[in-house]
Write an enzyme that holds these catalytic residues in place. Structure first.
Site, PDB file in Angstrom:
ATOM      1  N   MET A  30      -3.926 -39.848 -13.669  1.00  0.00           N
ATOM      2  CA  MET A  30      -2.919 -39.713 -14.732  1.00  0.00           C
ATOM      3  C   MET A  30      -3.187 -38.451 -15.549  1.00  0.00           C
ATOM      4  O   MET A  30      -2.611 -38.266 -16.625  1.00  0.00           O
ATOM      5  CB  MET A  30      -2.920 -40.943 -15.632  1.00  0.00           C
ATOM      6  N   GLY A  31      -4.089 -37.591 -15.082  1.00  0.00           N
ATOM      7  CA  GLY A  31      -4.325 -36.320 -15.770  1.00  0.00           C
ATOM      8  C   GLY A  31      -5.287 -36.446 -16.937  1.00  0.00           C
ATOM      9  O   GLY A  31      -6.016 -37.434 -17.050  1.00  0.00           O
ATOM     10  N   GLU A  35     -14.813 -35.005 -15.926  1.00  0.00           N
ATOM     11  CA  GLU A  35     -15.780 -34.947 -14.819  1.00  0.00           C
ATOM     12  C   GLU A  35     -15.668 -36.150 -13.872  1.00  0.00           C
ATOM     13  O   GLU A  35     -16.012 -36.048 -12.701  1.00  0.00           O
ATOM     14  CB  GLU A  35     -17.209 -34.842 -15.353  1.00  0.00           C
ATOM     15  N   GLY A  36     -15.226 -37.279 -14.394  1.00  0.00           N
ATOM     16  CA  GLY A  36     -15.040 -38.457 -13.532  1.00  0.00           C
ATOM     17  C   GLY A  36     -13.997 -38.159 -12.455  1.00  0.00           C
ATOM     18  O   GLY A  36     -14.214 -38.407 -11.268  1.00  0.00           O
ATOM     19  N   HIS A  37     -12.854 -37.619 -12.893  1.00  0.00           N
ATOM     20  CA  HIS A  37     -11.811 -37.257 -11.928  1.00  0.00           C
ATOM     21  C   HIS A  37     -12.329 -36.186 -10.959  1.00  0.00           C
ATOM     22  O   HIS A  37     -12.068 -36.236  -9.759  1.00  0.00           O
ATOM     23  CB  HIS A  37     -10.581 -36.686 -12.649  1.00  0.00           C
ATOM     24  N   GLN A  62       3.334 -48.572 -15.188  1.00  0.00           N
ATOM     25  CA  GLN A  62       2.099 -49.359 -15.293  1.00  0.00           C
ATOM     26  C   GLN A  62       1.673 -49.583 -16.741  1.00  0.00           C
ATOM     27  O   GLN A  62       0.615 -50.132 -16.995  1.00  0.00           O
ATOM     28  CB  GLN A  62       0.974 -48.727 -14.472  1.00  0.00           C
ATOM     29  N   GLY A 149     -11.809 -44.311  -8.268  1.00  0.00           N
ATOM     30  CA  GLY A 149     -13.073 -44.478  -8.980  1.00  0.00           C
ATOM     31  C   GLY A 149     -13.418 -45.946  -9.158  1.00  0.00           C
ATOM     32  O   GLY A 149     -12.541 -46.775  -9.408  1.00  0.00           O
ATOM     33  N   VAL A 178     -18.736 -41.979 -13.323  1.00  0.00           N
ATOM     34  CA  VAL A 178     -19.429 -40.861 -13.976  1.00  0.00           C
ATOM     35  C   VAL A 178     -19.522 -41.177 -15.470  1.00  0.00           C
ATOM     36  O   VAL A 178     -18.531 -41.564 -16.098  1.00  0.00           O
ATOM     37  CB  VAL A 178     -18.679 -39.531 -13.754  1.00  0.00           C
ATOM     38  N   SER A 187     -13.636 -41.362 -19.728  1.00  0.00           N
ATOM     39  CA  SER A 187     -12.275 -41.894 -19.656  1.00  0.00           C
ATOM     40  C   SER A 187     -11.367 -40.978 -20.456  1.00  0.00           C
ATOM     41  O   SER A 187     -11.776 -40.472 -21.512  1.00  0.00           O
ATOM     42  CB  SER A 187     -12.242 -43.300 -20.258  1.00  0.00           C
TER      43      SER A 187
HETATM   44  P1  AMP Z   1      -6.863 -42.319 -14.415  1.00  0.00           P
HETATM   45  O1  AMP Z   1      -6.461 -40.902 -14.593  1.00  0.00           O
HETATM   46  O2  AMP Z   1      -7.582 -42.897 -15.578  1.00  0.00           O
HETATM   47  O3  AMP Z   1      -5.747 -43.187 -13.892  1.00  0.00           O
HETATM   48  O4  AMP Z   1      -7.953 -42.318 -13.254  1.00  0.00           O
HETATM   49  C1  AMP Z   1      -7.681 -41.724 -12.024  1.00  0.00           C
HETATM   50  C2  AMP Z   1      -8.820 -42.031 -11.082  1.00  0.00           C
HETATM   51  O5  AMP Z   1     -10.034 -41.524 -11.622  1.00  0.00           O
HETATM   52  C3  AMP Z   1      -9.029 -43.535 -10.873  1.00  0.00           C
HETATM   53  O6  AMP Z   1      -9.318 -43.780  -9.510  1.00  0.00           O
HETATM   54  C4  AMP Z   1     -10.193 -43.824 -11.766  1.00  0.00           C
HETATM   55  O7  AMP Z   1     -10.951 -44.952 -11.375  1.00  0.00           O
HETATM   56  C5  AMP Z   1     -11.001 -42.555 -11.645  1.00  0.00           C
HETATM   57  N1  AMP Z   1     -11.901 -42.403 -12.784  1.00  0.00           N
HETATM   58  C6  AMP Z   1     -11.582 -42.487 -14.097  1.00  0.00           C
HETATM   59  N2  AMP Z   1     -12.689 -42.373 -14.862  1.00  0.00           N
HETATM   60  C7  AMP Z   1     -13.734 -42.217 -14.008  1.00  0.00           C
HETATM   61  C8  AMP Z   1     -15.148 -42.065 -14.181  1.00  0.00           C
HETATM   62  N3  AMP Z   1     -15.709 -42.050 -15.377  1.00  0.00           N
HETATM   63  N4  AMP Z   1     -15.907 -41.931 -13.067  1.00  0.00           N
HETATM   64  C9  AMP Z   1     -15.353 -41.948 -11.829  1.00  0.00           C
HETATM   65  N5  AMP Z   1     -14.023 -42.086 -11.606  1.00  0.00           N
HETATM   66  C10 AMP Z   1     -13.226 -42.225 -12.674  1.00  0.00           C
END
Ligand code: AMP
Length: 281
Positions: A30-31, A35-37, A62, A149, A178, A187
């Site tokens: 979702m942008g 670092e997690g992404h 969603q 993730g 991460v 997040s």
């Molecule tokens: P989101 O943008 O929050 O919808 O997340 C997009 C993808 O990034 C999803 O598969 C999440 O699980 C993953 N993601 C978000 N935060 C983290 C994190 N801290 N570590 C690893 N993956 C992450």
């Protein structure tokens, strides 16, 4: 790096890549990338993808009516830069209008075996929106594999089930969470937290660590007792507990004993911000 807005233009680019024998990875997001992404892009690279498509779409379907769809952080310029640096080869920024026709009426719904509890129980319609948008992205890109993730543990489990049940033929890769050095899971919603709230949020990872340490020391824990301790630690830190659950990591069914093969999933409100975290035991 290629940029796409229109699904059909992305579809024909991806088709050409596939015909040229390239291995395509998809990283749905979702942008407001962090670092997690970027670790998901790195995982796609490591797995040998020739083309890595990152989708950036704050998916309206969603979000519940009282949730943060309007204020969710959006920064396409920064996201594109980060994607280039991380090695993505394409970025997809669709608009709601080019993902959903005005009279869109077809949905992908997991029947509740996996989506009826945890976040699914608290956010009605959330996983219907997630499954539908991910199915659409899979249909447009037709990737060899997609990276998600572990941060969204229930989501990854449901997507795996959707892929199996509806024969998508897309391999699902789940990458580890991460965290900041403090333990806080990265997040996009952490941007909402005040300095005080950020300190309180440390109780999430600390609580999970404590539970894992308990299992490591004793082999297993009676969940009822362990849960009471966890809830009390979270509340003491000033968080409002939404749920604290121990489940079988494969099928998300509640367990009475926390042991190897279980997962603990947490959701709390830190001020107005809802945070989730989890760990595999
Ligand atoms: P989101 O943008 O929050 O919808 O997340 C997009 C993808 O990034 C999803 O598969 C999440 O699980 C993953 N993601 C978000 N935060 C983290 C994190 N801290 N570590 C690893 N993956 C992450």
């Amino acid at each position: 790096m290629r940029k796409f807005e229109d699904p059909e233009t992305l579809r024909s680019w991806a088709r050409k890549a596939r015909l040229a024998g390239k291995k395509i990875a998809l990283v749905p997001t979702m942008g407001a990338l962090h670092e997690g992404h970027l670790s998901l892009i790195a995982a796609a690279k490591k797995k040998g993808a020739d083309e890595i498509v990152v989708s950036v779409f704050v998916n309206p379907t969603q979000f519940g009516p009282k949730e943060d769809y309007a204020q969710y952080p959006r920064d396409h310029v920064a996201d594109a830069k980060k994607c280039v640096q991380a090695g993505a080869t394409a970025i997809f920024f669709p608009t709601p209008a080019n993902m959903y026709a005005d009279d869109h009426s077809t949905w992908v719904i997991e029947d509740g075996a996996l989506s009826g509890s945890l976040c699914g129980a608290r956010r009605p319609g959330h996983f219907r929106g997630v499954c539908t948008v991910v199915a659409k992205l899979f249909n447009v890109v037709q990737p060899d594999f997609a990276v998600f993730g572990q941060k969204d543990f229930q989501q990854a489990t449901i997507i795996r089930r959707m892929v199996r049940d509806l024969s998508f033929g897309v391999e699902i890769v789940v990458a580890p969470i991460v965290r900041e050095a403090t333990g806080l899971a990265l997040s996009s919603r952490n941007a909402y937290l005040s300095a005080d709230e950020k300190v309180r949020a440390l109780a999430l990872s600390a609580t999970l660590k404590d539970l894992k340490a308990g299992v490591a020391a004793k082999g297993k824990l009676v969940w009822k007792t362990a849960r009471a301790r966890a809830v009390s630690a979270l509340e003491k830190a000033g968080l409002r507990v939404d749920y604290v659950e121990a489940v079988d990591a494969e099928n998300l069914k509640p367990v009475k004993t926390l042991k190897a093969g279980s997962a603990v999933l947490l959701a709390v409100f830190d001020g107005k911000t809802r945070l989730i975290d989890n760990c595999l035991v």
